[in-house]
Write a protein that holds these residues in place. Structure first.
Motif, mmCIF file in Angstrom:
data_model
loop_
_atom_site.group_PDB
_atom_site.id
_atom_site.type_symbol
_atom_site.label_atom_id
_atom_site.label_comp_id
_atom_site.label_asym_id
_atom_site.label_seq_id
_atom_site.Cartn_x
_atom_site.Cartn_y
_atom_site.Cartn_z
ATOM 1 N N ASP A 1 0.076 35.777 43.707
ATOM 2 C CA ASP A 1 1.073 35.139 43.091
ATOM 3 C C ASP A 1 2.277 35.848 43.238
ATOM 4 O O ASP A 1 2.442 36.894 42.786
ATOM 5 C CB ASP A 1 0.484 35.419 41.506
ATOM 6 N N ALA A 2 3.480 35.058 43.785
ATOM 7 C CA ALA A 2 4.468 35.698 44.180
ATOM 8 C C ALA A 2 5.363 36.079 42.782
ATOM 9 O O ALA A 2 6.267 37.029 43.058
ATOM 10 C CB ALA A 2 5.596 34.508 44.871
ATOM 11 N N SER A 3 5.166 35.608 41.521
ATOM 12 C CA SER A 3 5.678 36.195 40.483
ATOM 13 C C SER A 3 5.094 37.433 39.979
ATOM 14 O O SER A 3 5.801 38.008 39.183
ATOM 15 C CB SER A 3 5.650 35.117 39.499
ATOM 16 N N LYS A 4 4.109 37.873 40.532
ATOM 17 C CA LYS A 4 3.517 39.042 40.064
ATOM 18 C C LYS A 4 3.288 40.315 41.225
ATOM 19 O O LYS A 4 3.140 41.329 40.771
ATOM 20 C CB LYS A 4 2.140 39.091 39.584
ATOM 21 N N VAL A 5 3.488 39.746 42.353
ATOM 22 C CA VAL A 5 3.404 40.731 43.636
ATOM 23 C C VAL A 5 4.486 40.431 44.602
ATOM 24 O O VAL A 5 4.477 39.222 44.653
ATOM 25 C CB VAL A 5 1.718 40.531 44.037
ATOM 26 N N LYS A 6 4.986 41.023 45.141
ATOM 27 C CA LYS A 6 6.075 40.943 46.414
ATOM 28 C C LYS A 6 5.349 41.662 47.599
ATOM 29 O O LYS A 6 4.504 42.496 47.574
ATOM 30 C CB LYS A 6 7.236 41.696 46.039
#
Length: 528
Positions: free
Chosen positions: A270-275
């Protein structure tokens, strides 16, 4: 969660997934990393040779000069504030930086440098060859490395430029250890080796506080660090072998960073929670043709091959996140690299090259490959694309040991492999890809040129030798760029890719540095 975090940091017990609590949060002044660390055999910089050990050493020790966290592409002053080279006398004289202390509180002295280099040579463990190539041995090292007040003089025996020697000293066994602390922990004449495999005695940004093989590593900030103490007071590296478990720990917030996720797992985050950060690595991947096979000696085969590799097709599909297109022998990210990629997948052009040279097709060639992912997929892609021009690969999968043994014996036809430098000087790869002064079967050399029986042109051999001795850094780098262009244009070695490394982390983690080598991994600048 307070109890969980206390246990995590105090004892770092690896908890089963069932005991994890959702939406955990690691302490603000601690970085918790999930990583497979079971490769560690030794931590002592005189012995350490594994990837994870290299990462640890980069944070525990300093060198006279080094590729540091601020810019891993620049060889910068470290424990030496300045140095003077005398190419004629084959010496470098270093002035030690004032006021630097080891984590023990002991001052960093010129005598510690002499002790550190001598210790590596006398122990003669795995990475010692990096220093001993300078002509050092147990009998002469006391004369080759000397201290006088706050200066250290380093001598070498061989046709090496000072630029090459500086890169040697920046390599892992060039780490400076605290002589007083190390000798205080010597047992039976081991020069502190056993103790340094469980502890540290450096001046780096962190101190090794706990190491449990295949379980954890705990680093604590060195408050004496001469560039300022790190923001992270603790770096806890938890051994988590399974990538799926690393993914779950990162998603739940129980770790700040996961280092061994697969490309499929990364794409599912999930790009909103992990980079996810992508870092080029030093290994280059190549296809090569054995010149002991007459049907592979025509340079038209080599040239056509460069247009038959589906570079983009592979890197945009199953190699995505693992490799990027790179067509020269020195990896991008280091001084002297050549980063142009002139070759594309062009079957029509390859066919024309073969036709113009009178090469009769079809040609059948065996292709040896390590029987694991992604090498099998790469071999199948090459098989499909080369067949379009009438070059038919018969894939021969084998274990790594089987494939490399065959390569060393020069009994293959075509080979799919990779190569990484022993230390970060372009000569390390130039010798492997652009030098072969004796192509005889009984003149074994651990190079891709000899293993492919390629009798390198005398002019290229001479340029490699000259570049090694060139004292002017800019001229030296230009010579290595020229050598890469020559190998890229015409050789039986087709360099295709450079490895890349993906690290997934929490969005609030910043400042993590991961250079092209495991020796250039730094936690010192991390903030949360």
């Amino acid at each position: 969660m307070k109890l969980f975090r206390a246990a995590l940091l105090a004892t770092a017990l690896v908890l089963p997934l069932g005991s994890m609590v959702a939406n955990a949060a690691t302490p603000a002044n601690a970085l918790v990393v999930a990583q497979n660390i079971d490769d560690i055999v030794a931590i002592d910089p005189a012995q350490a040779y594994e990837f994870t050990a290299g990462e640890l050493n980069a944070n525990l020790y300093d060198h006279l000069v080094q590729y540091d966290a601020e810019d891993t592409t620049v060889l910068a002053a470290a424990l030496a504030s300045e140095w003077v080279a005398d190419e004629a006398a084959k010496t470098l004289t270093f002035t030690m930086r004032d006021g630097v202390k080891f984590s023990s509180g002991n001052p960093v002295r010129a005598e510690d440098v002499v002790f550190s280099f001598s210790r590596v040579v006398k122990l003669n463990l795995t990475p010692a060859f990096i220093l001993t190539q300078l002509g050092w041995n147990p009998e002469n090292v006391a004369d080759m490395v000397t201290a006088n007040g706050n200066t250290v003089t380093v001598k070498w025996d061989g046709d090496f430029s000072s630029a090459f020697v500086l890169n040697v000293l920046a390599a892992r066994p060039g780490a400076i250890v605290d002589e007083v602390t190390v000798l205080a922990n010597e047992v039976d004449g081991d020069l502190g080796n056993a103790w340094l495999n469980k502890n540290s005695a450096g001046s780096g940004a962190f101190v090794l506080k706990d190491f449990r093989p295949a379980e954890l590593v705990r680093l604590e900030a060195n408050e004496n660090y001469y560039k300022g103490a790190p923001a992270m007071k603790t770096v806890l590296i938890r051994h988590v072998a399974e990538a799926a478990t690393q993914q779950l720990l990162l998603a739940s917030g129980d770790v700040d960073m996961a280092k061994n996720l697969t490309p499929d797992q990364v794409s599912g985050l999930d790009a909103s929670k992990v980079k996810v950060e992508l870092y080029p690595q030093s290994a280059v991947h190549f296809l090569s043709f054995n010149q002991k096979d007459d049907q592979l000696t025509n340079p038209a085969i080599w040239e056509a091959a460069r247009y038959l590799v589906d570079y983009d097709g592979m890197t945009q599909s199953f190699l995505k996140g693992q490799m990027e297109k790179h067509q020269a022998f020195w990896p991008k990210g280091f001084p002297g690299s050549y980063d142009e990629t002139p070759f594309t997948h062009d079957v029509a052009k390859a066919k024309q090259i073969l036709a113009d040279a009178g090469v009769a097709t079809p040609v059948t060639v065996t292709l040896d490959v390590i029987n694991s992912t992604p090498f099998n997929d790469m071999a199948q892609s090459l098989q499909a694309s080369f067949a379009e021009a009438g070059i038919n690969f018969e894939i021969l999968p084998g274990t790594g040991a089987q494939v490399i043994t065959k390569y060393r014996e020069r009994t293959h036809q075509a080979m799919l492999l990779y190569w990484g430098p022993d230390f970060m000087d372009p000569h390390s790869n130039a010798k492997a890809f652009a030098y072969n002064s004796n192509n005889a079967d009984d003149a074994y050399a651990a190079t891709t040129t000899w293993r492919n029986a390629w009798a390198v042109p005398a002019e290229m051999n001479a340029e490699v030798t000259a570049a090694l001795a060139e004292p002017d850094q800019a001229k030296r780098e230009a010579m290595y760029v020229d050598l890469q262009k020559q190998v890229q244009a015409s050789s039986p070695i087709v360099i295709m890719f450079q490895a890349t490394y993906q690290v997934a982390m929490a969005p609030n983690v910043n400042g993590y540095v991961n250079g092209t080598s495991s020796d250039f991994v730094y936690y010192r600048l991390v903030t949360k």
